[in-house]
Write a protein that holds these residues in place. Sequence first.
Motif, short mmCIF file in Angstrom:
data_model
loop_
_atom_site.label_atom_id
_atom_site.label_comp_id
_atom_site.label_asym_id
_atom_site.label_seq_id
_atom_site.Cartn_x
_atom_site.Cartn_y
_atom_site.Cartn_z
N LEU A 168 -42.00 -48.46 -41.40
CA LEU A 168 -40.75 -48.77 -42.10
C LEU A 168 -39.54 -48.11 -41.44
O LEU A 168 -38.50 -48.76 -41.26
CB LEU A 168 -40.84 -48.32 -43.56
CG LEU A 168 -41.81 -49.14 -44.41
CD1 LEU A 168 -42.08 -48.44 -45.73
CD2 LEU A 168 -41.23 -50.53 -44.65
N PHE A 169 -39.66 -46.83 -41.10
CA PHE A 169 -38.48 -46.09 -40.64
C PHE A 169 -38.47 -45.83 -39.13
O PHE A 169 -37.47 -45.35 -38.60
CB PHE A 169 -38.37 -44.77 -41.41
CG PHE A 169 -38.05 -44.99 -42.86
CD1 PHE A 169 -36.74 -45.19 -43.27
CD2 PHE A 169 -39.07 -45.02 -43.80
CE1 PHE A 169 -36.45 -45.40 -44.62
CE2 PHE A 169 -38.78 -45.24 -45.14
CZ PHE A 169 -37.46 -45.44 -45.55
N GLY A 170 -39.53 -46.15 -38.43
CA GLY A 170 -39.57 -45.91 -36.99
C GLY A 170 -39.64 -47.17 -36.14
O GLY A 170 -39.77 -47.10 -34.93
N SER A 171 -39.57 -48.33 -36.79
CA SER A 171 -39.76 -49.58 -36.06
C SER A 171 -38.48 -50.31 -35.69
O SER A 171 -38.51 -51.27 -34.95
CB SER A 171 -40.63 -50.53 -36.89
OG SER A 171 -39.93 -50.92 -38.07
N GLY A 172 -37.37 -49.86 -36.23
CA GLY A 172 -36.11 -50.55 -35.94
C GLY A 172 -35.68 -51.52 -37.02
O GLY A 172 -34.74 -52.30 -36.81
N ILE A 173 -36.33 -51.50 -38.19
CA ILE A 173 -35.88 -52.35 -39.29
C ILE A 173 -34.44 -51.98 -39.60
O ILE A 173 -34.06 -50.81 -39.67
CB ILE A 173 -36.77 -52.16 -40.54
CG1 ILE A 173 -38.18 -52.69 -40.28
CG2 ILE A 173 -36.16 -52.84 -41.76
CD1 ILE A 173 -39.16 -52.45 -41.42
N ASP A 174 -33.61 -52.99 -39.80
CA ASP A 174 -32.19 -52.80 -40.07
C ASP A 174 -31.99 -51.88 -41.29
O ASP A 174 -32.67 -52.02 -42.30
CB ASP A 174 -31.53 -54.16 -40.32
CG ASP A 174 -30.03 -54.05 -40.41
OD1 ASP A 174 -29.53 -53.92 -41.55
OD2 ASP A 174 -29.37 -54.08 -39.36
N ASN A 175 -31.02 -50.97 -41.18
CA ASN A 175 -30.75 -50.02 -42.26
C ASN A 175 -30.46 -50.72 -43.58
O ASN A 175 -30.86 -50.25 -44.64
CB ASN A 175 -29.57 -49.12 -41.90
CG ASN A 175 -29.98 -47.99 -40.97
OD1 ASN A 175 -31.05 -48.02 -40.37
ND2 ASN A 175 -29.12 -46.99 -40.85
N ALA A 176 -29.76 -51.85 -43.54
CA ALA A 176 -29.40 -52.56 -44.79
C ALA A 176 -30.67 -52.97 -45.56
O ALA A 176 -30.69 -52.91 -46.80
CB ALA A 176 -28.54 -53.78 -44.48
N VAL A 177 -31.69 -53.35 -44.85
CA VAL A 177 -32.95 -53.74 -45.49
C VAL A 177 -33.56 -52.53 -46.19
O VAL A 177 -33.99 -52.61 -47.35
CB VAL A 177 -33.94 -54.34 -44.46
CG1 VAL A 177 -35.30 -54.57 -45.08
CG2 VAL A 177 -33.38 -55.62 -43.86
N LEU A 178 -33.60 -51.40 -45.49
CA LEU A 178 -34.21 -50.19 -46.04
C LEU A 178 -33.37 -49.62 -47.19
O LEU A 178 -33.92 -49.15 -48.18
CB LEU A 178 -34.41 -49.16 -44.94
CG LEU A 178 -35.38 -49.59 -43.84
CD1 LEU A 178 -35.35 -48.61 -42.67
CD2 LEU A 178 -36.79 -49.74 -44.38
N ALA A 186 -27.08 -45.35 -46.66
CA ALA A 186 -27.22 -45.45 -45.21
C ALA A 186 -27.46 -44.07 -44.60
O ALA A 186 -28.26 -43.92 -43.67
CB ALA A 186 -25.97 -46.09 -44.61
N ALA A 187 -26.80 -43.05 -45.12
CA ALA A 187 -26.98 -41.69 -44.61
C ALA A 187 -28.42 -41.21 -44.85
O ALA A 187 -29.02 -40.56 -43.99
CB ALA A 187 -25.99 -40.73 -45.27
N GLU A 188 -28.97 -41.56 -46.01
CA GLU A 188 -30.36 -41.18 -46.30
C GLU A 188 -31.33 -41.90 -45.39
O GLU A 188 -32.30 -41.32 -44.91
CB GLU A 188 -30.68 -41.45 -47.77
CG GLU A 188 -29.96 -40.50 -48.72
CD GLU A 188 -30.07 -40.90 -50.18
OE1 GLU A 188 -30.24 -40.01 -51.02
OE2 GLU A 188 -29.98 -42.11 -50.48
N VAL A 189 -31.07 -43.18 -45.12
CA VAL A 189 -31.91 -43.93 -44.18
C VAL A 189 -31.86 -43.27 -42.81
O VAL A 189 -32.89 -43.05 -42.17
CB VAL A 189 -31.50 -45.42 -44.10
CG1 VAL A 189 -32.22 -46.12 -42.96
CG2 VAL A 189 -31.76 -46.13 -45.41
N ASP A 190 -30.65 -42.95 -42.34
CA ASP A 190 -30.51 -42.31 -41.03
C ASP A 190 -31.22 -40.97 -40.97
O ASP A 190 -31.84 -40.62 -39.97
CB ASP A 190 -29.02 -42.13 -40.68
CG ASP A 190 -28.36 -43.44 -40.32
OD1 ASP A 190 -29.06 -44.40 -39.92
OD2 ASP A 190 -27.11 -43.52 -40.46
N GLN A 191 -31.15 -40.21 -42.07
CA GLN A 191 -31.82 -38.91 -42.13
C GLN A 191 -33.34 -39.09 -42.02
O GLN A 191 -34.00 -38.36 -41.28
CB GLN A 191 -31.46 -38.18 -43.41
CG GLN A 191 -32.06 -36.80 -43.52
CD GLN A 191 -31.67 -36.10 -44.81
OE1 GLN A 191 -31.09 -36.68 -45.71
NE2 GLN A 191 -32.00 -34.82 -44.89
#
Length: 196
Positions: A168-178, A186-191
Amino acid sequence: MTAMASDADPEQDFCVGLPTSTTIVNGLVCKIPETVTVSDFVFHGLATPGNTANGAGSAVTPASAAQFPGLNTQGISLERLDFAGGGLVAPHTHPRASEVLIVLEGSLLVGFVSTSQQLFATTLNIGDVFVFPRGLLHFEINTGSGPALAIAALNSQNPGVQAQPAALFGSGIDNAVLEKAFGITAAEVDQIKANF
């Protein structure tokens, strides 16, 4: 109407895999039978504990056809699971295999989630055995402070593995999806992505 399917029955005694072959088949190309030796049917890789000095506190040592060519076409494989105190094998799936796990040392909290989102979890102690159905999300965590050890048998020579956090978080899925899927910023996704 009923339909049933399974792997084809072997058409020879064995098909020791040739991992160095560049030919692509579903499985491994067979060694020439006259070149097969007893060493093709022995694997010593599960004798050595895995290195658990990592963020997860666990190590999985596979014995599939890729590491153990004698397993090619046999429909089975093994894994050694080593855990430091509190060590975790993150939630993951094996898309091509069911798994049976036996605890040899320590205690493990194990579980899987059905497709109806029901959790089946329990604590296993030495000698206890648990089955993870094919393709279902499952995990193992050492509930003790000392080391734990388990052996898993899988009904595929190449069970595959997909660790959910990394997928989920290491494959390149777009941040908006996550962001939308997990209800996070978005900051939490990036973290989270920074850990992969």
